[in-house]
Write a protein that holds these residues in place. Structure first.
Motif, short mmCIF file in Angstrom:
data_model
loop_
_atom_site.label_atom_id
_atom_site.label_comp_id
_atom_site.label_asym_id
_atom_site.label_seq_id
_atom_site.Cartn_x
_atom_site.Cartn_y
_atom_site.Cartn_z
N GLY A 1 0.82 -1.21 0.00
CA GLY A 1 0.00 0.00 0.00
C GLY A 1 0.85 1.26 0.00
O GLY A 1 0.54 2.24 -0.70
N TYR A 2 1.94 1.22 0.76
CA TYR A 2 2.85 2.37 0.79
C TYR A 2 3.46 2.61 -0.58
O TYR A 2 3.62 3.77 -1.00
CB TYR A 2 3.94 2.13 1.83
CG TYR A 2 4.92 3.27 1.99
CD1 TYR A 2 4.63 4.36 2.78
CD2 TYR A 2 6.16 3.24 1.33
CE1 TYR A 2 5.54 5.41 2.92
CE2 TYR A 2 7.07 4.28 1.48
CZ TYR A 2 6.74 5.36 2.27
OH TYR A 2 7.64 6.40 2.40
N ALA A 3 3.81 1.55 -1.28
CA ALA A 3 4.37 1.69 -2.62
C ALA A 3 3.37 2.34 -3.57
O ALA A 3 3.74 3.16 -4.43
CB ALA A 3 4.80 0.32 -3.15
N VAL A 4 2.10 2.00 -3.43
CA VAL A 4 1.06 2.63 -4.25
C VAL A 4 1.01 4.14 -3.97
O VAL A 4 0.92 4.96 -4.90
CB VAL A 4 -0.32 1.98 -3.98
CG1 VAL A 4 -1.44 2.80 -4.62
CG2 VAL A 4 -0.34 0.55 -4.52
N ASP A 5 1.10 4.50 -2.71
CA ASP A 5 1.10 5.94 -2.35
C ASP A 5 2.28 6.67 -2.97
O ASP A 5 2.14 7.79 -3.46
CB ASP A 5 1.14 6.10 -0.82
CG ASP A 5 -0.13 5.63 -0.13
OD1 ASP A 5 -1.21 5.76 -0.74
OD2 ASP A 5 -0.03 5.15 1.01
N ARG A 6 3.45 6.03 -2.95
CA ARG A 6 4.64 6.69 -3.52
C ARG A 6 4.52 6.78 -5.05
O ARG A 6 5.01 7.73 -5.65
CB ARG A 6 5.90 5.92 -3.14
CG ARG A 6 6.16 5.83 -1.64
CD ARG A 6 6.46 7.17 -0.97
NE ARG A 6 5.33 8.07 -0.88
CZ ARG A 6 4.35 7.98 0.01
NH1 ARG A 6 4.34 7.00 0.87
NH2 ARG A 6 3.37 8.88 0.02
N LEU B 1 -7.95 2.17 -1.54
CA LEU B 1 -8.67 0.97 -1.14
C LEU B 1 -7.71 -0.21 -1.14
O LEU B 1 -6.88 -0.34 -2.03
CB LEU B 1 -9.84 0.70 -2.09
CG LEU B 1 -10.68 -0.55 -1.80
CD1 LEU B 1 -12.17 -0.28 -2.06
CD2 LEU B 1 -10.24 -1.74 -2.66
N ALA B 2 -7.83 -1.05 -0.13
CA ALA B 2 -7.06 -2.30 -0.08
C ALA B 2 -7.99 -3.43 0.31
O ALA B 2 -8.95 -3.23 1.07
CB ALA B 2 -5.91 -2.19 0.92
N THR B 3 -7.74 -4.60 -0.21
CA THR B 3 -8.54 -5.78 0.09
C THR B 3 -7.63 -6.91 0.54
O THR B 3 -6.58 -7.14 -0.06
CB THR B 3 -9.35 -6.22 -1.13
OG1 THR B 3 -10.24 -5.18 -1.52
CG2 THR B 3 -10.16 -7.48 -0.83
N SER B 4 -8.03 -7.60 1.61
CA SER B 4 -7.27 -8.75 2.09
C SER B 4 -8.21 -9.93 2.30
O SER B 4 -9.35 -9.78 2.74
CB SER B 4 -6.56 -8.44 3.42
OG SER B 4 -5.48 -7.56 3.23
N SER C 1 -12.37 -5.22 2.63
CA SER C 1 -11.87 -4.07 1.87
C SER C 1 -11.97 -2.84 2.76
O SER C 1 -12.98 -2.64 3.44
CB SER C 1 -12.68 -3.86 0.59
OG SER C 1 -12.56 -4.98 -0.27
N VAL C 2 -10.93 -2.03 2.74
CA VAL C 2 -10.90 -0.81 3.55
C VAL C 2 -10.63 0.38 2.65
O VAL C 2 -9.70 0.37 1.83
CB VAL C 2 -9.82 -0.89 4.65
CG1 VAL C 2 -9.64 0.47 5.34
CG2 VAL C 2 -10.21 -1.94 5.69
N LEU C 3 -11.45 1.41 2.81
CA LEU C 3 -11.25 2.70 2.15
C LEU C 3 -10.60 3.64 3.15
O LEU C 3 -11.05 3.76 4.29
CB LEU C 3 -12.59 3.28 1.70
CG LEU C 3 -13.30 2.54 0.58
CD1 LEU C 3 -14.81 2.69 0.73
CD2 LEU C 3 -12.85 3.05 -0.78
N ALA C 4 -9.52 4.30 2.73
CA ALA C 4 -8.79 5.20 3.63
C ALA C 4 -8.12 6.30 2.81
O ALA C 4 -8.00 6.19 1.59
CB ALA C 4 -7.75 4.42 4.43
N PRO C 5 -7.67 7.36 3.47
CA PRO C 5 -7.00 8.43 2.74
C PRO C 5 -5.74 7.99 2.01
O PRO C 5 -5.41 8.49 0.95
CB PRO C 5 -6.68 9.46 3.83
CG PRO C 5 -7.71 9.22 4.88
CD PRO C 5 -7.92 7.74 4.88
N THR C 6 -4.97 7.04 2.60
CA THR C 6 -3.77 6.53 1.94
C THR C 6 -3.87 5.02 1.81
O THR C 6 -4.56 4.34 2.60
CB THR C 6 -2.49 6.88 2.71
OG1 THR C 6 -2.40 6.06 3.89
CG2 THR C 6 -2.45 8.36 3.08
N CYS C 7 -3.15 4.48 0.84
CA CYS C 7 -3.21 3.04 0.61
C CYS C 7 -2.45 2.27 1.68
O CYS C 7 -2.82 1.15 2.02
CB CYS C 7 -2.67 2.72 -0.78
SG CYS C 7 -3.21 1.13 -1.41
N ALA C 8 -1.39 2.87 2.24
CA ALA C 8 -0.67 2.20 3.33
C ALA C 8 -1.60 2.00 4.53
O ALA C 8 -1.59 0.93 5.16
CB ALA C 8 0.55 3.02 3.73
#
Length: 293
Positions: free
Chosen positions: A147-152, A205-208, A241-248
């Motif tokens: 998720g952090y990589a997506v943000d960068r 958004l991230a899904t696990s 799935s979580v929606l948040a301001p950043t992907c990390a």
């Protein structure tokens, strides 16, 4: 100015990273996409558990009471991981790596010392690019680094003049701009079947789920979603799935919700996040209007 949609994909982070962006011309779009992929490669080089030269591997194999110079981005992720750990009462824990190694889900680090401590006791940040290993521990950033990589990557696109884009790293994604991107989610009972979930606009958004990590080890079914205190694997069969301001943030919080089973966990509120849980053979709630954090 008329803009064209450019799409490029590359295998990175153990998955396929897909970048879609609006560009005035192909050369502009390709340059921006290359910058985004380079940003992801930097995160991978620093935070991969599998690369012997990564910061994570160097931390895991370092002797106790050793100060280790790392990429400042690694320190950022460690700080966020500690914050989520604290706000989730320990449900998100990057020091769960020994359990993953024991189950054959991660390779054993080149270390003769068996870890005996958690994140809080084992690691201390002493500079923006230096950490102190205070006790034996192994860390795994697999639950937050993607998720952090997506943000960068999003930062790199913005720095290169892109205003509308979607970066998707195997289900960890973030959108910027005025475009709303439809997002599908895999059915937990049949990961090759997908269902509509949300339309993503200016949010991550991230899904696990345990879709593809479940395997047999020593006669037992194991997967990478492990409760840090009990050591038990997740067998709920749901996806989160979580929606948040950043992907990390979204990436880490999916594990908190999966382990707790609570889609209203206080850690979500702390990060202005929202969770959606999908049980096998159920239909998730879909939103007609774009969501934003």
């Amino acid at each position: 100015m008329t803009k064209a949609v450019l799409r490029r994909a590359r295998p990175l982070l153990g998955t396929l990273v897909d970048i879609t962006l609006d560009a005035p011309n192909e050369a502009f779009g390709l340059a921006a996409a290359e910058a985004a992929f380079a940003a992801i490669e930097r995160v991978h080089a620093s935070m991969s558990f599998h690369m012997a030269t990564s910061d994570v591997s160097r931390i895991n194999t370092a002797a106790v009471n050793t100060a280790i110079r790392v990429d400042p981005q690694c320190v950022e992720v460690l700080m966020l991981a500690d914050d989520v750990h604290r706000r989730s009462n320990g449900l998100f824990d990057i020091s769960v790596a020994p359990r993953l190694v024991d189950r054959g889900l991660l390779p054993r680090p080149a270390s003769t010392v068996i870890p005996s401590t958690g994140l809080r006791d084992g690691l201390k940040i002493i500079e923006r690019d230096t950490v102190l290993k205070r006790a034996p521990l192994w860390i795994d950033l697999g639950g937050i680094a993607k998720g952090y990589a997506v943000d960068r990557a999003i930062d790199a696109l913005r720095d290169n003049g892109v205003s509308n884009a979607l970066v998707n790293a195997g289900g960890d994604m973030r959108a910027i701009g005025e475009r709303a991107y439809p997002v599908n989610v895999r059915d937990p009972a049949n990961p090759y079947s997908i269902q509509p979930l949300v339309r993503l606009e200016n949010v991550a958004l991230a899904t696990s789920a345990r879709y593809f990590s479940t395997r047999t080890h020593r006669g037992k079914m194991v997967n990478a979603l492990i409760h840090p205190r009990t050591g038990e694997c997740d067998h709920s069969g749901v996806s989160v799935s979580v929606l948040a301001p950043t992907c990390a943030q979204a990436d880490a919080l999916t594990k908190v919700v999966l382990i707790s089973g609570n889609t209203r966990h206080p850690a979500l509120t702390a990060f202005q996040a929202t969770a959606l849980m999908l049980a096998p053979a159920s239909t998730p709630h879909t939103h007609d209007a774009p969501l934003s954090a």
